[in-house]
Design a protein around this motif. Structure first.
Motif, PDB file in Angstrom:
ATOM      1  N   ILE A  76       0.858  -1.077   0.034  1.00 22.83           N
ATOM      2  CA  ILE A  76      -0.015   0.062   0.126  1.00 22.83           C
ATOM      3  C   ILE A  76       0.987   1.366   0.033  1.00 22.83           C
ATOM      4  O   ILE A  76       1.701   1.289   0.784  1.00 22.83           O
ATOM      5  N   PHE A  77       0.699   2.131  -0.784  1.00 19.28           N
ATOM      6  CA  PHE A  77       1.192   3.372  -1.009  1.00 19.28           C
ATOM      7  C   PHE A  77       0.561   4.450  -0.711  1.00 19.28           C
ATOM      8  O   PHE A  77      -0.533   4.730  -0.854  1.00 19.28           O
ATOM      9  N   ARG A  78       1.126   5.524   0.207  1.00 15.24           N
ATOM     10  CA  ARG A  78       0.492   6.435   0.917  1.00 15.24           C
ATOM     11  C   ARG A  78       1.427   7.984   0.844  1.00 15.24           C
ATOM     12  O   ARG A  78       2.556   7.857   0.796  1.00 15.24           O
ATOM     13  N   ILE A  98       5.981  10.500   2.541  1.00 11.35           N
ATOM     14  CA  ILE A  98       5.310   9.412   1.677  1.00 11.35           C
ATOM     15  C   ILE A  98       5.793   8.146   2.766  1.00 11.35           C
ATOM     16  O   ILE A  98       6.468   8.234   3.576  1.00 11.35           O
ATOM     17  N   ALA A  99       4.846   7.168   2.598  1.00  9.64           N
ATOM     18  CA  ALA A  99       4.795   6.090   3.169  1.00  9.64           C
ATOM     19  C   ALA A  99       4.571   4.638   2.582  1.00  9.64           C
ATOM     20  O   ALA A  99       3.525   4.879   1.391  1.00  9.64           O
ATOM     21  N   ILE A 100       5.294   3.626   2.748  1.00  6.91           N
ATOM     22  CA  ILE A 100       4.972   2.508   2.039  1.00  6.91           C
ATOM     23  C   ILE A 100       4.612   1.549   3.048  1.00  6.91           C
ATOM     24  O   ILE A 100       5.352   1.238   4.195  1.00  6.91           O
ATOM     25  N   ARG A 101       3.579   0.454   3.030  1.00  9.81           N
ATOM     26  CA  ARG A 101       3.176  -0.507   3.810  1.00  9.81           C
ATOM     27  C   ARG A 101       3.231  -1.759   3.127  1.00  9.81           C
ATOM     28  O   ARG A 101       2.427  -1.725   2.022  1.00  9.81           O
ATOM     29  N   ASN A 102       3.827  -2.698   3.735  1.00 10.76           N
ATOM     30  CA  ASN A 102       3.705  -4.003   3.092  1.00 10.76           C
ATOM     31  C   ASN A 102       2.934  -4.760   4.451  1.00 10.76           C
ATOM     32  O   ASN A 102       3.474  -4.871   5.537  1.00 10.76           O
ATOM     33  N   GLU A 103       1.748  -5.332   3.904  1.00 11.42           N
ATOM     34  CA  GLU A 103       0.855  -6.058   4.784  1.00 11.42           C
ATOM     35  C   GLU A 103       1.538  -7.162   5.611  1.00 11.42           C
ATOM     36  O   GLU A 103       1.358  -7.491   6.881  1.00 11.42           O
ATOM     37  N   LYS A 104       2.494  -8.005   4.913  1.00 12.39           N
ATOM     38  CA  LYS A 104       3.125  -8.992   5.675  1.00 12.39           C
ATOM     39  C   LYS A 104       4.041  -8.642   6.612  1.00 12.39           C
ATOM     40  O   LYS A 104       3.950  -9.114   7.660  1.00 12.39           O
ATOM     41  N   VAL A 105       4.714  -7.740   6.240  1.00 11.18           N
ATOM     42  CA  VAL A 105       5.855  -7.180   7.140  1.00 11.18           C
ATOM     43  C   VAL A 105       5.121  -6.659   8.448  1.00 11.18           C
ATOM     44  O   VAL A 105       5.464  -6.734   9.640  1.00 11.18           O
ATOM     45  N   PHE A 132       3.882  -7.444  17.861  1.00 11.20           N
ATOM     46  CA  PHE A 132       4.909  -7.085  19.126  1.00 11.20           C
ATOM     47  C   PHE A 132       4.559  -5.560  19.392  1.00 11.20           C
ATOM     48  O   PHE A 132       5.257  -4.906  20.389  1.00 11.20           O
ATOM     49  N   LEU A 133       3.586  -4.982  18.811  1.00 13.37           N
ATOM     50  CA  LEU A 133       3.195  -3.653  19.223  1.00 13.37           C
ATOM     51  C   LEU A 133       1.888  -3.612  20.096  1.00 13.37           C
ATOM     52  O   LEU A 133       1.027  -4.495  19.881  1.00 13.37           O
ATOM     53  N   GLU A 134       1.821  -2.464  21.066  1.00 15.71           N
ATOM     54  CA  GLU A 134       0.755  -2.348  21.787  1.00 15.71           C
ATOM     55  C   GLU A 134      -0.157  -1.608  21.113  1.00 15.71           C
ATOM     56  O   GLU A 134      -0.407  -0.471  21.738  1.00 15.71           O
ATOM     57  N   LEU A 135      -0.906  -1.964  20.017  1.00 15.87           N
ATOM     58  CA  LEU A 135      -1.906  -1.257  19.274  1.00 15.87           C
ATOM     59  C   LEU A 135      -3.140  -1.693  19.105  1.00 15.87           C
ATOM     60  O   LEU A 135      -3.328  -2.899  19.293  1.00 15.87           O
ATOM     61  N   SER A 136      -3.987  -0.738  19.039  1.00 14.83           N
ATOM     62  CA  SER A 136      -5.548  -1.296  18.734  1.00 14.83           C
ATOM     63  C   SER A 136      -5.330  -1.794  17.403  1.00 14.83           C
ATOM     64  O   SER A 136      -4.622  -1.352  16.421  1.00 14.83           O
ATOM     65  N   PRO A 137      -6.457  -2.927  17.193  1.00 12.24           N
ATOM     66  CA  PRO A 137      -6.600  -3.282  15.677  1.00 12.24           C
ATOM     67  C   PRO A 137      -6.680  -1.960  14.645  1.00 12.24           C
ATOM     68  O   PRO A 137      -6.029  -2.239  13.610  1.00 12.24           O
ATOM     69  N   LYS A 138      -7.236  -1.114  15.111  1.00 10.98           N
ATOM     70  CA  LYS A 138      -7.624  -0.008  14.175  1.00 10.98           C
ATOM     71  C   LYS A 138      -6.230   0.546  13.770  1.00 10.98           C
ATOM     72  O   LYS A 138      -6.044   0.978  12.622  1.00 10.98           O
ATOM     73  N   GLN A 167      -3.322  -0.554  14.205  1.00 11.21           N
ATOM     74  CA  GLN A 167      -2.605  -1.400  13.461  1.00 11.21           C
ATOM     75  C   GLN A 167      -2.592  -1.223  11.886  1.00 11.21           C
ATOM     76  O   GLN A 167      -1.654  -1.459  11.120  1.00 11.21           O
ATOM     77  N   GLN A 168      -3.567  -0.853  11.553  1.00 11.42           N
ATOM     78  CA  GLN A 168      -3.894  -0.874   9.869  1.00 11.42           C
ATOM     79  C   GLN A 168      -3.105   0.161   9.478  1.00 11.42           C
ATOM     80  O   GLN A 168      -3.176   0.585   8.244  1.00 11.42           O
ATOM     81  N   GLU A 169      -2.861   1.037  10.329  1.00  9.36           N
ATOM     82  CA  GLU A 169      -2.287   2.460   9.822  1.00  9.36           C
ATOM     83  C   GLU A 169      -0.651   2.513   9.964  1.00  9.36           C
ATOM     84  O   GLU A 169       0.122   3.410   9.570  1.00  9.36           O
ATOM     85  N   THR A 170       0.081   1.478  10.538  1.00  8.80           N
ATOM     86  CA  THR A 170       1.421   1.360  10.633  1.00  8.80           C
ATOM     87  C   THR A 170       2.037   1.530   9.268  1.00  8.80           C
ATOM     88  O   THR A 170       1.243   0.886   8.094  1.00  8.80           O
TER      89      THR A 170
END
Length: 213
Positions: free
Chosen positions: A41-43, A61-68, A75-81, A83-86
């Motif tokens: 995903i490219f942002r 600019i940000a690049i997200r790879n879902e698998k990574v 290992f992060l203490e984040l809400s499910p919502k 987590q979708q934005e990392t």
């Protein structure tokens, strides 16, 4: 102009420039986003900082790879919502034009609508010259992994260094990099004086990554 006006106008004026490349405006996230192939995903993100009556607007600019990110978020203490934005890699747009891009961000000040027109006039050629090519170039795990290795070697790390090393270790493993063992040991040394909870988290990650052997 209030903050909501600024956000709406940025979306209205920039989206037509990039819409044909598949980007959509996500107002709540201050973000333009498009899905690529292979879990990418490219942002294009921005922040609207309130210094009323002005607003400071930096872009990233940000690049997200879902698998990574699926691995990292274990290992992060984040809400499910949240987590979708990392993101796997985030850079200020000054990366393209400034030698010391971390210390010299490109930021815009907005008070009136014509200030947003100035952003648009800057953004259109900048996007075509730099951003879309960067996204096309860094659309594989190996490419991003190599970029992050180089950034670490040069000590040019934008953002939290610990999680930069953390993410790099994941990328090294998933891209089957021959440097994996040497690199993760180097990162272990780099975080040697970090808090215990960070060092323990890193060791848990390495244990988890053994499942990919």
């Amino acid at each position: 102009m209030n903050k909501n006006d600024v956000i709406n106008l940025i979306g209205e004026k920039i989206l037509p420039i990039i819409k044909n490349d598949g980007f959509k405006f996500r107002k709540a996230q201050y973000q333009f986003s498009k899905k690529g192939t292979d879990n990418f995903i490219f942002r294009i993100n921005f922040v609207c900082l309130d210094f009323s009556p002005q607003y400071k607007i930096p872009f990233y600019i940000a690049i997200r790879n879902e698998k990574v990110e699926d691995i990292k978020n274990k290992f992060l203490e984040l809400s499910p919502k949240s987590q979708q934005e990392t993101s796997t890699l985030t850079l200020p747009i000054s990366f393209f034009t400034e030698k010391n891009y971390i210390a010299n961000p490109i930021e815009f000040w907005v008070e009136e609508e014509n200030d947003i027109d100035k952003i648009t006039n800057f953004f259109q050629p900048f996007y075509k010259k730099y951003i879309i090519d960067f996204f096309n170039q860094y659309s594989s795990l190996k490419k991003i992994s190599d970029f992050m290795k180089d950034s670490i070697d040069k000590n040019e790390i934008f953002g939290d260094k610990f999680y930069f090393y953390f993410t790099s270790a994941i990328l090294l493993k998933l891209s089957d990099d021959s440097e994996y063992l040497n690199r993760v040991e180097k990162y272990r040394e780099l975080i040697n004086d970090y808090p215990v909870f960070n060092r323990e988290k890193y060791e848990r990650l390495l244990d988890y990554l053994k499942s990919y052997e």
